[in-house]
Design a protein around this motif. Sequence first.
Motif, PDB file in Angstrom:
ATOM      1  N   TRP A  49      31.240 -36.191  16.740  1.00 29.74           N
ATOM      2  CA  TRP A  49      30.588 -36.433  15.454  1.00 29.74           C
ATOM      3  C   TRP A  49      30.309 -35.156  14.678  1.00 29.74           C
ATOM      4  O   TRP A  49      29.855 -35.214  13.526  1.00 29.74           O
ATOM      5  CB  TRP A  49      29.285 -37.202  15.675  1.00 29.74           C
ATOM      6  CG  TRP A  49      29.538 -38.606  16.073  1.00 29.74           C
ATOM      7  CD1 TRP A  49      29.707 -39.081  17.339  1.00 29.74           C
ATOM      8  CD2 TRP A  49      29.675 -39.728  15.209  1.00 29.74           C
ATOM      9  NE1 TRP A  49      29.934 -40.434  17.313  1.00 29.74           N
ATOM     10  CE2 TRP A  49      29.913 -40.859  16.016  1.00 29.74           C
ATOM     11  CE3 TRP A  49      29.606 -39.894  13.832  1.00 29.74           C
ATOM     12  CZ2 TRP A  49      30.096 -42.122  15.490  1.00 29.74           C
ATOM     13  CZ3 TRP A  49      29.781 -41.164  13.307  1.00 29.74           C
ATOM     14  CH2 TRP A  49      30.029 -42.253  14.132  1.00 29.74           C
ATOM     15  N   THR A 105      21.813 -26.284  12.104  1.00 28.10           N
ATOM     16  CA  THR A 105      22.343 -26.927  10.908  1.00 28.10           C
ATOM     17  C   THR A 105      23.844 -26.719  10.863  1.00 28.10           C
ATOM     18  O   THR A 105      24.313 -25.581  10.953  1.00 28.10           O
ATOM     19  CB  THR A 105      21.694 -26.324   9.643  1.00 28.10           C
ATOM     20  OG1 THR A 105      20.281 -26.529   9.716  1.00 28.10           O
ATOM     21  CG2 THR A 105      22.226 -26.973   8.388  1.00 28.10           C
ATOM     22  N   ASN A 138      24.907 -31.119   4.852  1.00 36.01           N
ATOM     23  CA  ASN A 138      24.334 -30.487   6.034  1.00 36.01           C
ATOM     24  C   ASN A 138      23.927 -31.538   7.060  1.00 36.01           C
ATOM     25  O   ASN A 138      23.316 -32.540   6.710  1.00 36.01           O
ATOM     26  CB  ASN A 138      23.104 -29.659   5.666  1.00 36.01           C
ATOM     27  CG  ASN A 138      23.444 -28.475   4.803  1.00 36.01           C
ATOM     28  OD1 ASN A 138      24.577 -28.014   4.780  1.00 36.01           O
ATOM     29  ND2 ASN A 138      22.471 -27.978   4.081  1.00 36.01           N
ATOM     30  N   ASP A 139      24.269 -31.275   8.311  1.00 38.46           N
ATOM     31  CA  ASP A 139      23.866 -32.127   9.423  1.00 38.46           C
ATOM     32  C   ASP A 139      22.946 -31.325  10.328  1.00 38.46           C
ATOM     33  O   ASP A 139      23.164 -30.121  10.520  1.00 38.46           O
ATOM     34  CB  ASP A 139      25.069 -32.589  10.249  1.00 38.46           C
ATOM     35  CG  ASP A 139      26.057 -33.422   9.455  1.00 38.46           C
ATOM     36  OD1 ASP A 139      25.705 -33.891   8.360  1.00 38.46           O
ATOM     37  OD2 ASP A 139      27.182 -33.607   9.944  1.00 38.46           O
ATOM     38  N   VAL A 155      21.756 -30.882  14.192  1.00 40.90           N
ATOM     39  CA  VAL A 155      22.348 -31.186  15.481  1.00 40.90           C
ATOM     40  C   VAL A 155      21.509 -30.595  16.614  1.00 40.90           C
ATOM     41  O   VAL A 155      21.108 -29.436  16.537  1.00 40.90           O
ATOM     42  CB  VAL A 155      23.780 -30.584  15.550  1.00 40.90           C
ATOM     43  CG1 VAL A 155      24.377 -30.743  16.920  1.00 40.90           C
ATOM     44  CG2 VAL A 155      24.666 -31.179  14.485  1.00 40.90           C
ATOM     45  N   VAL A 166      23.416 -40.984  16.374  1.00 40.16           N
ATOM     46  CA  VAL A 166      23.816 -40.426  15.089  1.00 40.16           C
ATOM     47  C   VAL A 166      23.074 -41.197  14.016  1.00 40.16           C
ATOM     48  O   VAL A 166      23.211 -42.420  13.920  1.00 40.16           O
ATOM     49  CB  VAL A 166      25.345 -40.550  14.872  1.00 40.16           C
ATOM     50  CG1 VAL A 166      25.740 -39.977  13.520  1.00 40.16           C
ATOM     51  CG2 VAL A 166      26.103 -39.862  16.001  1.00 40.16           C
ATOM     52  N   ASP A 217      22.602 -41.575  10.098  1.00 37.76           N
ATOM     53  CA  ASP A 217      23.084 -41.261   8.755  1.00 37.76           C
ATOM     54  C   ASP A 217      21.934 -41.428   7.776  1.00 37.76           C
ATOM     55  O   ASP A 217      21.207 -42.430   7.818  1.00 37.76           O
ATOM     56  CB  ASP A 217      24.240 -42.180   8.361  1.00 37.76           C
ATOM     57  CG  ASP A 217      25.515 -41.868   9.123  1.00 37.76           C
ATOM     58  OD1 ASP A 217      25.822 -40.676   9.290  1.00 37.76           O
ATOM     59  OD2 ASP A 217      26.192 -42.814   9.545  1.00 37.76           O
ATOM     60  N   PHE A 257      19.144 -32.988   4.854  1.00 38.75           N
ATOM     61  CA  PHE A 257      20.266 -33.343   5.726  1.00 38.75           C
ATOM     62  C   PHE A 257      20.929 -34.662   5.325  1.00 38.75           C
ATOM     63  O   PHE A 257      20.285 -35.556   4.800  1.00 38.75           O
ATOM     64  CB  PHE A 257      19.800 -33.439   7.191  1.00 38.75           C
ATOM     65  CG  PHE A 257      19.240 -32.155   7.725  1.00 38.75           C
ATOM     66  CD1 PHE A 257      20.057 -31.049   7.917  1.00 38.75           C
ATOM     67  CD2 PHE A 257      17.896 -32.038   8.032  1.00 38.75           C
ATOM     68  CE1 PHE A 257      19.541 -29.857   8.401  1.00 38.75           C
ATOM     69  CE2 PHE A 257      17.367 -30.859   8.517  1.00 38.75           C
ATOM     70  CZ  PHE A 257      18.196 -29.760   8.700  1.00 38.75           C
ATOM     71  N   GLU A 258      22.228 -34.742   5.655  1.00 37.38           N
ATOM     72  CA  GLU A 258      22.996 -35.974   5.458  1.00 37.38           C
ATOM     73  C   GLU A 258      23.069 -36.786   6.747  1.00 37.38           C
ATOM     74  O   GLU A 258      23.281 -37.990   6.710  1.00 37.38           O
ATOM     75  CB  GLU A 258      24.434 -35.642   5.016  1.00 37.38           C
ATOM     76  CG  GLU A 258      24.514 -34.873   3.719  1.00 37.38           C
ATOM     77  CD  GLU A 258      24.017 -35.684   2.550  1.00 37.38           C
ATOM     78  OE1 GLU A 258      24.323 -36.871   2.480  1.00 37.38           O
ATOM     79  OE2 GLU A 258      23.298 -35.105   1.708  1.00 37.38           O
ATOM     80  N   ARG A 259      22.913 -36.083   7.887  1.00 37.16           N
ATOM     81  CA  ARG A 259      23.079 -36.742   9.183  1.00 37.16           C
ATOM     82  C   ARG A 259      22.309 -35.977  10.248  1.00 37.16           C
ATOM     83  O   ARG A 259      22.181 -34.762  10.181  1.00 37.16           O
ATOM     84  CB  ARG A 259      24.569 -36.746   9.537  1.00 37.16           C
ATOM     85  CG  ARG A 259      24.902 -37.395  10.848  1.00 37.16           C
ATOM     86  CD  ARG A 259      26.347 -37.196  11.239  1.00 37.16           C
ATOM     87  NE  ARG A 259      27.223 -38.006  10.437  1.00 37.16           N
ATOM     88  CZ  ARG A 259      28.545 -37.888  10.431  1.00 37.16           C
ATOM     89  NH1 ARG A 259      29.140 -36.970  11.165  1.00 37.16           N
ATOM     90  NH2 ARG A 259      29.288 -38.660   9.698  1.00 37.16           N
TER      91      ARG A 259
END
Length: 129
Positions: free
Chosen positions: A48, A67, A74-75, A77, A87, A89, A96-98
Amino acid sequence: MVTLLLDSTQLEVVLSATERAMSFRKSNIVVPREHIERVQLTDDAWTWLRGVPNPGINLPVAVGAGTWKSAGGNDFVVIRGRKPSVVVDLAGHAEFERLVLTTKHGVALLKALRLDVASEPENVADIVA
């Protein structure tokens, strides 16, 4: 593994001191519930990942934290090994997007998001118990 706290208004990703250091973050991640668009469970969070860690740490298949910047946004993690992960969304979140997080409480998070929960933050595993 991160701790997930949920109340009627927000999801909070509580980071340990080690996770804060690896992800170069000073504070926890707070996501208003209305920004959670979709939650998916995965056995391999590494598939992912998109983009590059900036700032963050990436030791493939061992640990990834921080990030991840990509053309899609930007995700955030925090991944450890090849353990069960979630995950999340996000839509309209300022930062952040995810979220891609290793946690053994992914199923509990899915169930807790469907329930009416208290106004005080509780660990997602305790909500569904």
